[in-house]
Scaffold this active site. Structure first.
Site, PDB file in Angstrom:
ATOM      1  CB  VAL A 193      -3.887  -8.131  -0.804  1.00  0.00           C
ATOM      2  CG1 VAL A 193      -4.595  -7.991   0.544  1.00  0.00           C
ATOM      3  CG2 VAL A 193      -3.171  -9.472  -0.881  1.00  0.00           C
ATOM      4  CG  HIS A 245      -8.708  -8.106   3.853  1.00  0.00           C
ATOM      5  ND1 HIS A 245      -9.042  -9.425   3.651  1.00  0.00           N
ATOM      6  CD2 HIS A 245      -9.557  -7.655   4.823  1.00  0.00           C
ATOM      7  CE1 HIS A 245     -10.021  -9.774   4.486  1.00  0.00           C
ATOM      8  NE2 HIS A 245     -10.355  -8.703   5.205  1.00  0.00           N
ATOM      9  CB  CYS A 264      10.409  10.104   3.973  1.00  0.00           C
ATOM     10  SG  CYS A 264      11.623  11.127   4.811  1.00  0.00           S
ATOM     11  CB  CYS A 321      13.444   5.857   6.133  1.00  0.00           C
ATOM     12  SG  CYS A 321      13.695   7.627   5.901  1.00  0.00           S
TER      13      CYS A 321
END
Ligand code: BV8
Length: 256
Positions: free
Chosen positions: A109, A125, A145, A161
């Protein structure tokens, strides 16, 4: 290195030289010499008391978002501080000199293959540096958003958020989540069409990535594992080279 190992390495280098299609499947060991702990080593220290499936899962994140976010934040800073090693650079240089021959498929990753120059690396992944919403943005009548607008993490919670309170999550594939379909299809095609597959720095413990070596062999590829230690998929290989990514890959790919 024994004489036998030397001969085996030279035979494998000859296969690299002759192959028209090479697939390299990498795991966390590929980035170990860049200073990024392997996945299971990443469970050492503070994290050793946790099971990867507990931290790297949707349930684990929802159960303890601040703790799991802290684990990812620590790993992210390690990735940002790391640099591609001689193994990454050898693959990228080979790809530059032999366009269309090499396909890199990674379980990792981090972004070290891409930073080395293999921009088209197939990422099974996901990407630890990417932010995504944990739940879909409920906003209607306009674009969703952007996770980049979220209120920064605090010790008590991940980024959130400011409109709806949804949490940000890392853009990785967690245990129990499906792999990105396009990436998996591309990886399977790369296994099916390879003349040579190198499996570098993976324990072969995580599926379906671990099945790619046997798939390539069934399709007629010569499969060689590069790993200082035995793996769970050693029997899926024709050859096992006991060495490291940064030690072996330059010997195989440089100068061919
Ligand atoms: C899925 C992102 C459908 C997160 C990761 C079939 C059989 C059994 C189980 C399953 C199966 N199919 C699916 C499963 C379940 C599960 C699974 O595989 N479980 C295992 C643990 C038994 N798989 C999944 O859930 C996958 N999803 O199949 O969807 C589905 C849906 C619902 C229910 C069932 C199925 C999703 C798996 C993806 C998980 N996410 N990463 C994050 O990183 O936080 S996986 C994680 O492990 C990393 O990506 C890592 O790359 C990957 C594999 O580990 P390795 O790379 O091999 O790393 P490891 O530390 O283990 O080994 C390092 C190796 O390097 C060692 O061998 C070492 O010797 C070597 N090494 C060390 N230094 C060097 C070196 N080698 C070379 N040079 C060196 N210097």
């Amino acid at each position: 290195m024994s004489l036998t190992e030397q001969v085996e390495l030279e035979e494998l280098q000859a296969r690299v030289k002759a192959a028209r299609r090479i697939t390299v499947l990498t795991g966390a060991g590929m980035s170990a010499e860049s200073g990024i702990p392997t996945f299971r080593d990443a469970m050492t220290g503070l994290w050793s008391q946790f099971d990867p499936a507990e931290l790297a899962s949707d349930e684990g994140y929802r159960a303890a978002p601040a703790r799991v976010w802290a684990w990812y934040a620590e790993r992210r800073s390690g990735v940002r501080a790391a640099h591609p090693n001689a193994g990454h650079l050898a693959l990228a240089a080979f790809a530059r000199h032999h366009p269309g021959v090499l396909t890199v498929v990674t379980q990792n990753v981090d972004d070290l293959h891409q930073r080395a120059g293999n921009a088209d690396t197939i990422r099974l992944h996901g990407d630890i540096l990417e932010d995504r919403w944990l739940d879909p943005c409920p906003r209607r009548g306009g674009p969703p958003c952007d996770p980049g607008w979220a209120r920064p993490a605090t010790a008590a919670r991940p980024p959130m958020c400011s409109d709806c309170g949804h949490l940000v999550r890392p853009g990785v594939v967690w245990f129990g989540e499906n792999l990105p379909l396009q990436a998996l299809n591309d990886a399977e095609h790369a296994a099916d069409t390879a003349e040579l597959m190198l499996v570098v720095g993976t324990s072969g413990a995580v599926w379906p990535a671990a099945g790619l070596a046997a798939r390539a062999r069934r399709a007629g590829a010569w499969v060689a594992i590069v790993n200082p230690h035995p793996t769970e998929i050693d029997t899926d290989a024709d050859q096992r080279v006991r060495g490291t990514a940064a030690g072996v890959l330059p010997l195989l790919f440089s100068g061919v």
